[in-house]
Structure formats: structure tokens, C-alpha cells
Design a protein around this motif. Structure first.
Motif, PDB file in Angstrom:
ATOM      1  N   VAL A 132     170.683  13.841  64.729  1.00  0.00           N
ATOM      2  CA  VAL A 132     169.428  13.307  64.321  1.00  0.00           C
ATOM      3  C   VAL A 132     168.566  12.664  65.255  1.00  0.00           C
ATOM      4  O   VAL A 132     169.185  11.830  66.133  1.00  0.00           O
ATOM      5  N   LEU A 177     161.376  19.117  54.124  1.00  0.00           N
ATOM      6  CA  LEU A 177     162.613  19.159  55.166  1.00  0.00           C
ATOM      7  C   LEU A 177     161.941  18.317  56.400  1.00  0.00           C
ATOM      8  O   LEU A 177     161.041  18.370  56.779  1.00  0.00           O
ATOM      9  N   LEU A 178     163.201  18.401  57.081  1.00  0.00           N
ATOM     10  CA  LEU A 178     163.109  17.486  58.384  1.00  0.00           C
ATOM     11  C   LEU A 178     162.354  18.330  59.447  1.00  0.00           C
ATOM     12  O   LEU A 178     162.187  19.637  59.435  1.00  0.00           O
ATOM     13  N   TYR A 179     161.876  17.647  60.437  1.00  0.00           N
ATOM     14  CA  TYR A 179     161.290  18.626  61.550  1.00  0.00           C
ATOM     15  C   TYR A 179     162.369  19.309  62.406  1.00  0.00           C
ATOM     16  O   TYR A 179     163.489  18.566  62.570  1.00  0.00           O
ATOM     17  N   SER A 180     161.981  20.475  63.166  1.00  0.00           N
ATOM     18  CA  SER A 180     162.981  20.876  64.098  1.00  0.00           C
ATOM     19  C   SER A 180     162.022  20.676  65.443  1.00  0.00           C
ATOM     20  O   SER A 180     160.836  20.786  65.594  1.00  0.00           O
ATOM     21  N   THR A 235     174.633  19.668  66.045  1.00  0.00           N
ATOM     22  CA  THR A 235     173.710  19.024  65.347  1.00  0.00           C
ATOM     23  C   THR A 235     173.521  17.536  65.673  1.00  0.00           C
ATOM     24  O   THR A 235     174.659  17.079  66.115  1.00  0.00           O
ATOM     25  N   SER A 257     168.752  18.284  66.591  1.00  0.00           N
ATOM     26  CA  SER A 257     168.620  19.589  65.775  1.00  0.00           C
ATOM     27  C   SER A 257     167.600  19.173  64.637  1.00  0.00           C
ATOM     28  O   SER A 257     166.795  20.186  64.167  1.00  0.00           O
ATOM     29  N   HIS A 258     167.675  17.911  64.081  1.00  0.00           N
ATOM     30  CA  HIS A 258     166.749  17.648  62.897  1.00  0.00           C
ATOM     31  C   HIS A 258     166.062  16.174  63.395  1.00  0.00           C
ATOM     32  O   HIS A 258     166.810  15.181  63.720  1.00  0.00           O
ATOM     33  N   ALA A 276     163.239  13.485  62.261  1.00  0.00           N
ATOM     34  CA  ALA A 276     162.349  12.732  61.130  1.00  0.00           C
ATOM     35  C   ALA A 276     161.353  11.696  61.875  1.00  0.00           C
ATOM     36  O   ALA A 276     161.798  10.888  62.423  1.00  0.00           O
ATOM     37  N   THR A 289     178.310  12.044  62.850  1.00  0.00           N
ATOM     38  CA  THR A 289     176.870  12.400  63.209  1.00  0.00           C
ATOM     39  C   THR A 289     176.137  11.542  64.190  1.00  0.00           C
ATOM     40  O   THR A 289     176.133  10.235  63.785  1.00  0.00           O
ATOM     41  N   LEU A 344     165.585  12.897  54.808  1.00  0.00           N
ATOM     42  CA  LEU A 344     166.713  12.436  55.860  1.00  0.00           C
ATOM     43  C   LEU A 344     167.786  12.031  54.893  1.00  0.00           C
ATOM     44  O   LEU A 344     169.059  12.258  55.399  1.00  0.00           O
ATOM     45  N   HIS A 395     169.797  15.028  54.000  1.00  0.00           N
ATOM     46  CA  HIS A 395     170.233  15.539  55.124  1.00  0.00           C
ATOM     47  C   HIS A 395     171.731  14.873  55.363  1.00  0.00           C
ATOM     48  O   HIS A 395     172.541  15.533  55.741  1.00  0.00           O
TER      49      HIS A 395
END
Length: 368
Positions: free
Chosen positions: A247, A88-91, A245, A264-265, A267, A182, A141, A144
Motif C-alpha cells: 500500500v 476503490l483505491l488507485y492503481s 501487493t 499495488s494499491h 490511497a 502488509t 483503504l 482493503h
């Protein structure tokens, strides 16, 4: 095993594991960094032939059984500041955990320190683990962003909070996010943070942005204190917890450039070239270039090159903001326009005076 696409064959959470194993077979699945220490009975009972376990803690008898089934088991690597097999991507909360003890205590800072140490040592195991980490981040990524219309916003890290340019970049990010796009940035400070901030505040009323800018202006730059800079961002998030959200795609290659807390997300890569290429390649609805220095100039032509040589499909729209900056201070525009003319792509590039003109320019190029 019945055919399934790559995303369907990946298990990245314990809930996904439980759902799949309830059907009795894990055959052919790739299980990424899921703690299975409390799933010994499930592993002993399920068919795990041709499965691959990437960094999944499990009890010794469970590990022996799945290996006997023919599964591949890549055990967790101890004492690392990052998980090379993460699915999963980082927060922001994950990268800035322990910020109360100072930025140096955070996983983000510890990952950079590990990178610097192992790069200097020339440790082949560490370089392999960094490559695996970056590849798993690229996979996460892609998952997502599947089906998303992505606009990349590029710009320099030196843009200070509290200035008119920062506010303009934030308003741009908010407008793009509210239009259903996005927002993706390089994930760092300055213009990148501003665009992510705008996307974060897109669901909030308009007055949320000036409130946030006032809070952030108390720590206008990540120098001299990354801790105070990041804490100001989290103060905004606490006041507006239901953010939108976006990236961020930063890198540990630049240790002086921490990630911003409004994407929010996240990489975050070790290899900067992989990070930059991936950000531009995924910006399928266009790329906006705010005023910047050498890094932004590089990104302009990193994006122009695949457009120039594209054999099929429309080139990605490109919008450069601030006529004086890109024609006089750093005259990238004349060269970009010459390249576009050589391939009859003039309709896919634009030079505008201010960020307020960007949405209309992108919309025109995406409908032409």
C-alpha cells in the motif's frame, strides 16, 4: 431492509451491482461510481427505496424513477481529474495513464494542477469535493486492509535509487512482505518507493532485486524528470509483471513528490494531515522509521502521541533505524525514550543500527 454492515451495503463495481440487483432489491444500498447507463431496465425494475447513488451515470428516465422511489442521487461532477465518489483505491497504471506523453499528461499531474488552481480560487465546491474524495479513499483503504497485519515504513523522499540505503530499504520491504505482513508507506519516492519495491518483488527470486536496482539507477531521482523516473519503474514492472501487493498513501499536497509505481494499491489524498494520520493509525503491527528529515520526525511524534495517551490496548511498536541519525543528527530518540519511560512503554520502542535488525525487533515487540 435487513441489517447489514457498511461494507456489505456498498456496491463498487458493475459485477457487484448485477449480483445484488438479480435479487430484486437495491433498497438501502450505497452504489459508488458505477456506470449504470446500460442498466436502465434493471433500475426501472428494482426496488431502489432508501438507496444512495454516488456519482453513477444513468439515463434520465432511470434517474427519475429511482428518485421517485425515494433514493438519493448525487450525479457525476463533470470535468474533474478525479472521481470524488470512487469506491476503490488507485492503481499505479491509473495514476500514470498517458505517461508516454509526459508526466504532465497523467491523471496524477492533472489532479495536482486542479488542486492548486481551486485552492488558490477558494472554491467551496472544489474543497467539498476534495473532502468527499478523501473520505471515500479512507473507506476503500479500510476495506482493503480489513484483517491485515500492517507495518508502516517511513523515510525521506530524497533517498536516491542506486545507493546502499535504498537497497537496504528494499530488502526490508521484501523481508516484511515475505513474512506475511502488509507493507504500507507514504507512497512517494526515496525510502518509501524502496520499501514498496521490496514488497513488489517479494514473490520473485532474490536475483530480481539487483536486476531491478540496476534498471532504476538509470533514473536515480524524480528530479529533473518525473517522466523518466516513472518510466524506469514501469520497466521493472514489465520485466516482473507478477508483483506482490503493498500500500502507498501519498498526497497531492506535495506536488513535487509523485507517487511511486510499486505500491499495488494507492490511497492518494488531498489533505496531507488526513493522509499521515491514517497511515500511522492503520499500521497495527508496527512502524519503522528510516533516516529522514522534518517529515519523518513529525511522523515519529505523530505516532508517539496516541501511544502515549492510549487508555487501553498495547501501543504500536516503533523501530527507529540508524543510531547516529536519530541520536546525533536529528536526536529524536532521546525524547521518544523519555516519553516511553513516562508511560512504561520502553518495551514497545527500539533503536537499531541497520534494517537487517528490524524484523527481529518487530517480532519481539509483537510477541511480548
Amino acid at each position: 431492509m435487513a441489517h447489514r454492515d457498511n461494507a456489505e451495503s456498498e456496491i463498487e463495481t458493475l459485477a457487484e451491482f448485477d449480483h445484488v440487483v438479480a435479487r430484486g432489491s437495491l433498497s438501502g444500498y450505497r452504489i459508488q461510481s458505477v456506470n449504470l447507463l446500460e442498466r436502465t431496465f434493471a433500475l426501472l425494475s428494482a426496488d431502489t427505496s432508501a438507496a444512495v447513488f454516488l456519482g453513477c451515470p444513468m439515463e434520465p428516465d432511470a434517474a427519475a424513477k429511482v428518485r421517485a422511489d425515494g433514493a438519493l442521487v448525487f450525479p457525476p461532477v463533470p470535468d474533474l481529474p478525479v472521481d470524488p465518489y470512487r469506491g476503490l483505491l488507485y492503481s499505479p497504471e491509473e495514476l500514470f495513464a498517458s505517461l508516454a506523453g509526459g508526466y504532465e499528461a497523467t491523471p496524477d499531474a492533472r489532479a495536482y494542477a486542479w488542486f492548486q488552481q481551486t485552492k488558490a480560487d477558494g472554491d467551496v465546491l472544489s474543497s467539498m469535493l476534495r473532502a468527499i474524495h478523501d473520505d471515500t479513499l479512507s473507506d476503500a483503504l479500510d476495506e482493503h486492509l480489513r484483517g491485515a497485519r500492517v507495518v508502516g515504513v517511513m523515510g525521506g523522499h530524497a533517498m536516491a535509487r542506486g545507493g546502499a540505503d535504498y537497497r537496504g530499504a528494499a530488502e526490508l520491504g521484501r523481508t516484511l512482505a515475505r513474512s506475511g505482513l502488509t507493507v504500507a508507506t507514504g507512497g512517494g519516492p526515496g525510502a518509501m518507493e524502496a520499501a514498496n519495491l521490496g514488497a513488489y518483488l517479494a514473490p520473485a527470486p532474490d536475483e530480481a532485486l539487483p536486476e531491478a536496482l540496476e534498471l532504476l539507477a538509470k533514473a536515480p531521482s524524480f528530479t529533473p524528470s518525473v517522466t523518466e523516473w516513472a518510466q524506469a519503474a514501469f520497466a521493472v514492472r514489465e520485466r516482473r509483471p507478477d508483483g506482490g501487493t503493498s500500500v502507498g498513501i501519498p498526497t497531492w499536497f506535495y506536488g513535487h513528490e509523485p507517487p511511486n509505481a510499486f505500491a499495488s494499491h494507492i490511497a492518494k489524498y488531498f489533505a496531507n494531515a488526513t493522509r499521515e494520520d491514517g497511515l500511522l493509525a492503520r499500521s497495527n503491527a508496527g512502524v519503522v522509521f528510516l533516516p529522514g528529515a522534518a517529515g519523518t520526525v513529525q511522523e515519529i511524534f505523530d505516532n508517539a502521541t496516541p501511544n502515549y495517551y492510549a487508555s487501553r490496548g498495547e501501543p504500536t511498536p516503533m523501530v527507529l533505524v540508524d543510531r547516529a541519525h536519530w541520536t546525533e543528527h536529528l536526536p529524536a530518540w532521546p525524547l521518544l525514550r523519555s516519553l516511553a519511560r513516562a508511560r512504561s512503554m520502553e518495551s514497545r520502542i527500539a533503536l537499531v543500527e541497520s534494517v537487517s535488525e528490524v524484523p527481529a525487533a518487530l517480532a519481539a515487540m509483537n510477541t511480548s
